[in-house]
Design a protein around this motif. Structure first.
Motif, PDB file in Angstrom:
ATOM      1  N   TYR A 118       0.831  -1.208   0.000  1.00 37.89           N
ATOM      2  CA  TYR A 118       0.000   0.000   0.000  1.00 37.89           C
ATOM      3  C   TYR A 118       0.867   1.260   0.000  1.00 37.89           C
ATOM      4  CZ  TYR A 118      -2.577   3.873   2.031  1.00 37.89           C
ATOM      5  OH  TYR A 118      -3.091   5.119   2.281  1.00 37.89           O
ATOM      6  N   HIS A 119       1.831   1.325   0.910  1.00 41.48           N
ATOM      7  CA  HIS A 119       2.657   2.526   1.013  1.00 41.48           C
ATOM      8  C   HIS A 119       3.579   2.691  -0.188  1.00 41.48           C
ATOM      9  CE1 HIS A 119       1.136   2.558   5.143  1.00 41.48           C
ATOM     10  NE2 HIS A 119       1.286   3.862   5.014  1.00 41.48           N
ATOM     11  N   LEU A 120       3.989   1.598  -0.813  1.00 39.78           N
ATOM     12  CA  LEU A 120       4.756   1.697  -2.060  1.00 39.78           C
ATOM     13  C   LEU A 120       3.906   2.367  -3.135  1.00 39.78           C
ATOM     14  CD1 LEU A 120       7.084   1.130  -4.009  1.00 39.78           C
ATOM     15  CD2 LEU A 120       6.114  -1.160  -4.333  1.00 39.78           C
TER      16      LEU A 120
ATOM     17  N   ARG B  59       4.980  10.502  -6.707  1.00 41.43           N
ATOM     18  CA  ARG B  59       6.013  10.790  -7.698  1.00 41.43           C
ATOM     19  C   ARG B  59       5.487  10.750  -9.136  1.00 41.43           C
ATOM     20  NH1 ARG B  59      10.959  12.692  -6.851  1.00 41.43           N
ATOM     21  NH2 ARG B  59      11.051  11.867  -8.925  1.00 41.43           N
ATOM     22  N   GLY B  60       4.209  10.443  -9.289  1.00 46.43           N
ATOM     23  CA  GLY B  60       3.629  10.394 -10.631  1.00 46.43           C
ATOM     24  C   GLY B  60       4.116   9.217 -11.454  1.00 46.43           C
ATOM     25  N   VAL B  61       4.482   8.139 -10.764  1.00 42.03           N
ATOM     26  CA  VAL B  61       4.961   6.934 -11.444  1.00 42.03           C
ATOM     27  C   VAL B  61       3.832   5.911 -11.460  1.00 42.03           C
ATOM     28  CG1 VAL B  61       6.632   5.032 -11.372  1.00 42.03           C
ATOM     29  CG2 VAL B  61       7.340   7.344 -10.703  1.00 42.03           C
ATOM     30  N   PRO B  62       3.308   5.590 -12.647  1.00 38.10           N
ATOM     31  CA  PRO B  62       2.224   4.611 -12.702  1.00 38.10           C
ATOM     32  C   PRO B  62       2.725   3.193 -12.414  1.00 38.10           C
ATOM     33  CG  PRO B  62       2.662   5.540 -14.896  1.00 38.10           C
ATOM     34  CD  PRO B  62       3.618   6.179 -13.934  1.00 38.10           C
ATOM     35  N   LEU B  63       1.887   2.414 -11.777  1.00 42.58           N
ATOM     36  CA  LEU B  63       2.222   1.014 -11.492  1.00 42.58           C
ATOM     37  C   LEU B  63       2.609   0.281 -12.766  1.00 42.58           C
ATOM     38  CD1 LEU B  63       2.391  -1.431  -9.608  1.00 42.58           C
ATOM     39  CD2 LEU B  63      -0.085  -1.720  -9.918  1.00 42.58           C
TER      40      LEU B  63
ATOM     41  N   GLU C  29       9.005  -2.539 -16.092  1.00 38.96           N
ATOM     42  CA  GLU C  29      10.413  -2.705 -15.732  1.00 38.96           C
ATOM     43  C   GLU C  29      10.668  -4.104 -15.176  1.00 38.96           C
ATOM     44  OE1 GLU C  29      14.496  -1.922 -14.932  1.00 38.96           O
ATOM     45  OE2 GLU C  29      13.051  -1.170 -16.387  1.00 38.96           O
ATOM     46  N   LEU C  30       9.754  -4.595 -14.365  1.00 38.72           N
ATOM     47  CA  LEU C  30       9.901  -5.964 -13.857  1.00 38.72           C
ATOM     48  C   LEU C  30       9.835  -6.979 -14.997  1.00 38.72           C
ATOM     49  CD1 LEU C  30       7.785  -5.755 -10.596  1.00 38.72           C
ATOM     50  CD2 LEU C  30      10.246  -6.148 -10.750  1.00 38.72           C
ATOM     51  N   GLU C  31       8.939  -6.750 -15.929  1.00 34.73           N
ATOM     52  CA  GLU C  31       8.847  -7.655 -17.082  1.00 34.73           C
ATOM     53  C   GLU C  31      10.150  -7.646 -17.877  1.00 34.73           C
ATOM     54  OE1 GLU C  31       5.742  -8.674 -20.645  1.00 34.73           O
ATOM     55  OE2 GLU C  31       5.945  -6.566 -20.071  1.00 34.73           O
ATOM     56  N   ARG C  32      10.718  -6.462 -18.090  1.00 31.10           N
ATOM     57  CA  ARG C  32      11.986  -6.356 -18.819  1.00 31.10           C
ATOM     58  C   ARG C  32      13.087  -7.119 -18.076  1.00 31.10           C
ATOM     59  NH1 ARG C  32      16.646  -4.168 -18.490  1.00 31.10           N
ATOM     60  NH2 ARG C  32      16.222  -3.014 -16.587  1.00 31.10           N
ATOM     61  N   ARG C  33      13.128  -6.940 -16.759  1.00 24.59           N
ATOM     62  CA  ARG C  33      14.180  -7.593 -15.975  1.00 24.59           C
ATOM     63  C   ARG C  33      14.039  -9.103 -15.948  1.00 24.59           C
ATOM     64  NH1 ARG C  33      15.164  -4.029 -10.528  1.00 24.59           N
ATOM     65  NH2 ARG C  33      15.621  -2.057 -11.565  1.00 24.59           N
ATOM     66  N   THR C  34      12.825  -9.601 -15.951  1.00 27.73           N
ATOM     67  CA  THR C  34      12.638 -11.048 -15.876  1.00 27.73           C
ATOM     68  C   THR C  34      12.801 -11.728 -17.233  1.00 27.73           C
ATOM     69  OG1 THR C  34      10.234 -10.804 -16.074  1.00 27.73           O
ATOM     70  CG2 THR C  34      11.154 -10.937 -13.840  1.00 27.73           C
ATOM     71  N   SER C  35      13.087 -10.953 -18.266  1.00 29.21           N
ATOM     72  CA  SER C  35      13.313 -11.553 -19.579  1.00 29.21           C
ATOM     73  C   SER C  35      14.726 -12.091 -19.718  1.00 29.21           C
ATOM     74  CB  SER C  35      13.021 -10.534 -20.690  1.00 29.21           C
ATOM     75  OG  SER C  35      13.968  -9.486 -20.649  1.00 29.21           O
ATOM     76  N   MET C  36      15.569 -11.890 -18.691  1.00 31.68           N
ATOM     77  CA  MET C  36      16.940 -12.410 -18.690  1.00 31.68           C
ATOM     78  C   MET C  36      17.236 -12.991 -17.318  1.00 31.68           C
ATOM     79  SD  MET C  36      19.072  -8.793 -18.493  1.00 31.68           S
ATOM     80  CE  MET C  36      18.110  -7.865 -19.659  1.00 31.68           C
ATOM     81  N   SER C  37      18.345 -13.663 -17.190  1.00 28.58           N
ATOM     82  CA  SER C  37      18.691 -14.239 -15.893  1.00 28.58           C
ATOM     83  C   SER C  37      18.959 -13.120 -14.891  1.00 28.58           C
ATOM     84  CB  SER C  37      19.931 -15.132 -16.008  1.00 28.58           C
ATOM     85  OG  SER C  37      21.115 -14.348 -16.010  1.00 28.58           O
TER      86      SER C  37
END
Length: 116
Positions: free
Chosen positions: A69-71, A78-82, A88-96
């Motif tokens: 919730y607090h995240l 900060r105006g950063v959409p979920l 970004e998580l999807e991009r990171r999980t596309s590699m080891s």
């Protein structure tokens, strides 16, 4: 009935941004801005760490809910959409994990960290 999702929570937080701070804890956090939201997120993260070391599983669940919730409140300030974080998580999980971590390090940092 569909399961509750992070998108649902993000939408609730965005909706509460339009309410009155006297009636909404979320609105009061949003009005206080990123410094207050970041401090509250940090406090909740520490509480989760402590709960993780205790035997009561339900405390971990409760504190993890507070952290999530607090995240999302912090992201809202900060105006950063979920969706951007999920992308970004999807991009990171596309590699080891090792390759992803190495890709985030500045040039030369990997070599320096290998030296004792």
């Amino acid at each position: 009935m569909t399961p509750f999702s992070l998108d649902d929570l993000a939408a609730i937080i965005a909706d509460r941004a339009k309410s009155d701070s006297a009636a909404s804890y979320t609105k009061s956090l949003l009005e206080a801005g990123p410094p207050r939201a970041a401090k509250k997120f940090g406090e909740e993260a520490v509480e989760l760490v402590i709960a993780a070391l205790e035997p009561e599983r339900r405390h971990v669940v409760a504190e993890a809910a507070d952290v999530v919730y607090h995240l999302l409140v912090l992201l809202q300030t900060r105006g950063v959409p979920l969706a951007e974080v999920l992308a970004e998580l999807e991009r990171r999980t596309s590699m080891s994990g090792h390759a992803e971590k190495a890709a985030r390090q500045p040039a030369g940092a990997a070599a320096e960290s290998a030296v004792p």
